[in-house]
Structures are given as structure tokens and as C-alpha cells.
Design an enzyme around this catalytic site. Structure first.
Site, PDB file in Angstrom:
ATOM      1  N   GLU A 289     -10.085   4.183  -3.294  1.00  0.00           N
ATOM      2  CA  GLU A 289      -9.310   2.951  -2.845  1.00  0.00           C
ATOM      3  C   GLU A 289     -10.180   1.441  -2.637  1.00  0.00           C
ATOM      4  O   GLU A 289      -9.616   0.597  -2.825  1.00  0.00           O
ATOM      5  CB  GLU A 289      -8.975   2.987  -1.200  1.00  0.00           C
ATOM      6  N   HIS A 310     -18.206  28.034 -11.524  1.00  0.00           N
ATOM      7  CA  HIS A 310     -17.595  28.674 -12.517  1.00  0.00           C
ATOM      8  C   HIS A 310     -16.332  28.556 -12.756  1.00  0.00           C
ATOM      9  O   HIS A 310     -15.713  28.648 -13.547  1.00  0.00           O
ATOM     10  CB  HIS A 310     -17.422  30.209 -11.448  1.00  0.00           C
ATOM     11  N   LYS A 431       4.972   2.568  -3.450  1.00  0.00           N
ATOM     12  CA  LYS A 431       5.746   2.701  -2.472  1.00  0.00           C
ATOM     13  C   LYS A 431       6.999   1.498  -2.372  1.00  0.00           C
ATOM     14  O   LYS A 431       8.216   1.677  -2.026  1.00  0.00           O
ATOM     15  CB  LYS A 431       5.051   2.004  -1.307  1.00  0.00           C
TER      16      LYS A 431
HETATM   17  O1  PA5 Z   1      -7.908   3.156   4.132  1.00  0.00           O
HETATM   18  C1  PA5 Z   1      -6.687   2.867   4.525  1.00  0.00           C
HETATM   19  O2  PA5 Z   1      -6.503   0.898   4.446  1.00  0.00           O
HETATM   20  C2  PA5 Z   1      -5.225   3.161   3.706  1.00  0.00           C
HETATM   21  O3  PA5 Z   1      -5.800   4.530   3.047  1.00  0.00           O
HETATM   22  C3  PA5 Z   1      -4.587   3.729   4.978  1.00  0.00           C
HETATM   23  O4  PA5 Z   1      -5.693   4.443   6.201  1.00  0.00           O
HETATM   24  C4  PA5 Z   1      -2.936   4.806   5.105  1.00  0.00           C
HETATM   25  O5  PA5 Z   1      -2.547   4.418   3.690  1.00  0.00           O
HETATM   26  C5  PA5 Z   1      -2.256   4.988   6.200  1.00  0.00           C
HETATM   27  O6  PA5 Z   1      -2.338   3.046   6.542  1.00  0.00           O
HETATM   28  P1  PA5 Z   1      -2.057   2.819   8.131  1.00  0.00           P
HETATM   29  O7  PA5 Z   1      -2.711   3.279   9.054  1.00  0.00           O
HETATM   30  O8  PA5 Z   1      -1.101   1.999   8.231  1.00  0.00           O
HETATM   31  O9  PA5 Z   1      -0.607   4.097   8.493  1.00  0.00           O
END
Ligand code: PA5
Length: 466
Positions: A289, A310, A431
Site C-alpha cells: 500500500e 515444494h 470502493k
Molecule cells: O493503511 C491503511 O490506511 C488502510 O489499510 C486502512 O487501515 C484500512 O483501509 C482500514 O481503514 P479504517 O481503519 O479507516 O477502517
């Protein structure tokens, strides 16, 4: 036992002579470190995790509340997705997995809100009937679809099963301090709530209440985890630590970027125990990310050895040469408690001729070490640049140290590549389509007609069923 984390990149250099480039490039990493600390880089408003000591305001209350949860619950469902669950799960799985019989008198943790699977939801509801559960819902924004949906389902379950007064005592929230829907819900309903600091993004949040509350409930030595992360933060932030011999995070960041620039576009985190499976998932989220931006970035993958030797082992050895390996390894194993075993787990002789006499009376640990040594050599021979993180032991302290070091390397490496390692604009695309399809926003019919247009290329399979 060597009491420090080490990063061995000899078998990177053996494959891609890199020492000169590393030393020429290293000053850029030192500069990026300064930028990160000074708050001069992109996403600087999300660098609150750098100082671990600043994240512990709620630690005393976490300890009190986790005792309370333990006194009335034998199971706790952690609801969250992405950075709001995977760090805690990584540590939980490292020390308590499906094989652990002894839950140390602490509630068993279950995980929800990280998917939209009906099968899994139904299984969870069924299994919860066998326990007296509580739930911890973790969401910084409070509006993420998956945890919101599961919070509805599981809070309704608690209300129906225990009645509203008791259900309220069994619901705990971890969310933004002021903003967000979940904060409002917690206030309206009177749920106990903890804070995710505004200046810490999801995937860097394991050192906040996001990780600490579930782990305290699970009975993990959270103090050790914090102490390890804190020591790593002191080492990474130290003004005098600029050396390519001593600053592990800077060296790692530099090695990753140099390898990427030479066409090694896939990195695989290789662990040597199934217990670190979820740690691989945490690491992939952190790196994927953060790094995958503007059509660039290393693709992070993870494997568990020897299991995957494996399967993907063939690709490592013989597939396209785009892959480098980062092992997380420790020679230190716990001493055996089982009465059949004294000291370390020794392999008995066979009652038959299984042609494996070479392992007679050897410890399992020894056999694994030979497999490890053989693997890094074979992969280096196969032109896979290979680096090894060696931990003195797989413990909360050293995982805390290693996880913080990964966060620091990820941030610095991103700055040197000129990207913002703290945002995630790409996760919005699905989303937005999903919200249109669900009717949360307009445009649903256009999305549906785009999907239908695609169906002209559908191939209908044969069926012999019925
Ligand atoms: O790293 C990030 O910001 C995302 O992976 C969030 O943790 C994830 O989308 C969850 O978001 P939230 O805590 O707002 O539900």
C-alpha cells in the site's frame, strides 16, 4: 545467542555486485531519514508513529480494560480490515495459533470485518455460540464497508443474546479521536472507546491502541513488544546513527530500491514457520500500500519455507529473474515442554528403512537450519538476490523491533523514490464502484451496463451435474 537483529546482504552482493552503488547512494537515504524526522516529506502529517513513546497515552487504560474483558469473556472478535487488524493478527498468530492448546487463561481471538464472505460469517456466528464473547471494532474512519457491515452483524448478535445493557459492556471501539462515525456511535451508545491518533495511518498503527488492545486481551507480553519497537525507534531516529553498517532500515531501503532499479520487481518475504504467516500479510500490506504508486513499486509477496519450497520454490530457482528474497529467520527456538522431549525436539530413529538415517537423533532445529542454508545458497546460485533478517528469537520484543524497522525502511525508501508512502489513493477505485452499485452514491446503472458489456466475452462451462 547474538543479541541484536542483523541484516545479511552477502547473497545480494554475490548475485548483483551492489556494494559500490550502495555506498554512493547511501547519503540520499540519510537525507530522506532527516526529511522524515523533520516532517518535510509528503504525507508528513502521518508520521506520528515515529516516536513510540508518544503512542502510549492509553496504555494504562488498555491494561485495565483488557483485565475487565478477560474477566467476562472467553472469546473476543476483532473487527477491522487492513492496518486496523493485520498487525495484531500477525503477533497473535506468532504466539497463539490453532495448535496452541494453552490460551494462558486469556480469551481466544477471532477476526472479522476483513472480508465480505457469508460462509465465514456464518461459521463465526455458529462458533461464537460456544463462547461468551465480546467485540472490539477498530476503524479509524469508521466508514469502511467491511468492518461496518460486520459491526452491525456482531453487535446485533450481542444485543440479541445478552440484552442491551450487557451488550454495551461487551462492545469496545478503537477509532479516531474526534472525527468519524464510529466515535459518534461510541458516544451515543456509551461504548468504551480508544483512540487512533490522527497523525498515524492504518498500516503504521500496530504500535497504537489498534495493536495494543487486542494483544493485551490475548495475553501477549505487550510490554515486550512496545520495548522492542521503542528500541528500534531509538536506533532508527538516533542522530548519530547514519552508518551503512549500523542503520538497518536505511540499508534495507537502499537495497530494495537498487534491486528494483535493476529489474527485480518482486520481493518475497520468506519466513521459516507457519506461525509467521500473518506477519507476511502485515508486511505485504505495509509495503504494497505504501510502495505501489504512479505505475511503479516493488510487488511484495510472501512465502513460508520449507512448505513453499515444494511449490513456488520452482519459480524462485528457475522462473523469470525478477524476484529477490528477504528471509526472516531465527535459530532461537523455545525449549520443549512435552514429556516425550527433553531439551530440543530430537528426531527418533525409524522402525523401518526410510532411507533417512542421516537425521537420526538430530534436532529438528538442526535439520531446518541445513534446509535454510541450502536454500539461500541454491537461490543465490539461481540468481535470486537474497538477504536475511536474523532475529535473536521470535519473541514479542524482536518482532516489535523488526516491525518498526520495516515501517522506517518503507517510509525512507518511498521518499527516495519520490512517492508518498503514507497515502493509498488506489484503494478508492473499487470502493467508488461498489458504493455506486450499493446505491451509496449515484452512477450505479452506468457501472452495471459496463459490467454487462463485458459479458459478451463470457465462456459458459460444461456441466455434468444433475
Ligand atoms: O493503511 C491503511 O490506511 C488502510 O489499510 C486502512 O487501515 C484500512 O483501509 C482500514 O481503514 P479504517 O481503519 O479507516 O477502517
Amino acid at each position: 545467542m547474538q543479541n541484536r537483529l542483523t541484516l545479511d546482504w552477502t547473497k545480494v552482493h554475490d548475485v548483483v555486485p551492489i556494494e559500490k552503488e550502495l555506498s554512493e547512494n547511501f547519503p540520499r537515504y540519510v537525507e530522506a531519514k532527516k526529511k522524515l524526522i523533520m516532517g518535510d516529506g509528503p504525507g508528513h502529517e502521518f508520521t506520528g508513529w515515529l516516536q513510540i513513546s508518544n503512542l502510549l497515552d492509553e496504555w494504562k487504560r488498555i491494561q485495565e480494560v483488557s483485565q475487565n474483558i478477560k474477566s467476562h469473556s472467553d472469546a473476543v472478535v476483532i473487527i477491522g480490515i487492513g492496518g486496523s487488524y493485520i498487525g495484531a493478527k500477525a503477533l497473535y498468530q506468532a504466539f497463539n495459533n490453532d495448535l496452541s492448546k494453552n490460551w494462558k487463561g486469556s480469551p481466544r481471538l477471532f477476526w472479522a470485518g476483513h472480508h465480505l464472505s457469508t460462509d465465514e460469517a456464518l461459521d463465526l456466528l455458529e462458533v461464537l455460540d460456544e463462547y461468551t464473547p465480546s467485540i472490539i471494532v477498530i476503524s479509524k474512519s469508521g466508514t469502511t464497508t467491511e468492518p461496518s457491515v460486520f459491526f452491525r452483524i456482531l453487535s446485533q448478535y450481542l444485543y440479541q443474546r445478552f440484552g442491551s445493557d450487557e451488550a454495551k459492556e461487551r462492545i469496545f471501539c478503537v477509532t479516531d479521536e474526534k472525527e468519524g462515525v464510529l466515535r459518534k456511535i461510541a458516544e451515543q451508545e456509551g461504548y468504551e472507546a480508544f483512540t487512533i491518533p490522527a497523525n498515524v495511518g492504518g498500516r503504521y498503527s500496530v504500535f497504537t491502541s489498534v495493536g495494543l488492545l487486542p494483544l493485551a486481551v490475548a495475553g501477549l507480553s505487550v510490554e515486550d513488544f512496545i520495548a522492542g519497537a521503542n528500541m528500534a525507534s531509538l536506533d532508527c531516529l538516533s542522530e548519530s546513527n547514519h552508518g551503512s553498517e549500523t542503520h538497518l532500515a536505511l540499508v534495507y531501503a537502499a537495497l530494495r530500491n537498487i534491486l528494483y532499479s535493476k529489474g527485480y520487481k518482486v520481493e518475497s518475504l520468506c519466513s521459516w514457520t507457519p506461525k509467521l504467516h500473518a506477519l507476511g500479510e502485515w508486511w505485504k500490506q505495509l509495503m504494497g500500500e505504501s510502495d505501489g504508486k504512479q505505475g511503479t513499486g516493488i510487488l511484495p509477496t510472501s512465502v513460508e519455507f520449507t512448505t513453499d519450497l515444494h511449490s513456488l520454490g520452482q519459480y524462485f530457482q528457475d522462473g523469470e529473474r525478477i524476484l529477490f528474497a528477504s528471509h526472516i529467520y531465527s535459530k532461537g527456538t523455545r525449549s520443549a515442554a512435552h514429556p516425550m522431549i527433553q531439551g530440543s525436539l530430537k528426531i527418533p530413529t525409524s522402525r523401518n528403512d526410510d532411507q533417512m538415517q542421516c537425521v537420526d537423533h538430530k534436532s529438528l532445529e538442526f535439520v531446518q537450519e541445513q534446509a535454510f542454508l541450502a536454500t539461500i545458497l541454491a537461490h543465490a546460485d539461481g540468481k535470486v538476490p537474497t538477504l536475511v533478517w536474523e532475529l535473536p528469537e521470535i519473541s514479542p520484543f524482536w518482532l516489535g523491533y523488526w516491525m518498526y524497522t520495516q515501517c522506517f525502511a518503507c517510509a525512507v525508501g518511498g521518499y527516495v523514490r519520490g512517492i508518498n508512502p503514507f497515502d493509498q489513493p488506489g484503494v478508492e477505485a473499487y470502493k467508488q464502484h461498489m458504493f455506486a452499485l450499493l446505491g451509496k452514491k449515484t452512477g450505479g446503472s452506468e457501472i452495471r451496463s459496463r459490467l454487462e458489456r463485458g459479458q459478451r466475452l463470457k465462456t459458459i462451462g460444461l456441466s455434468t451435474y444433475g
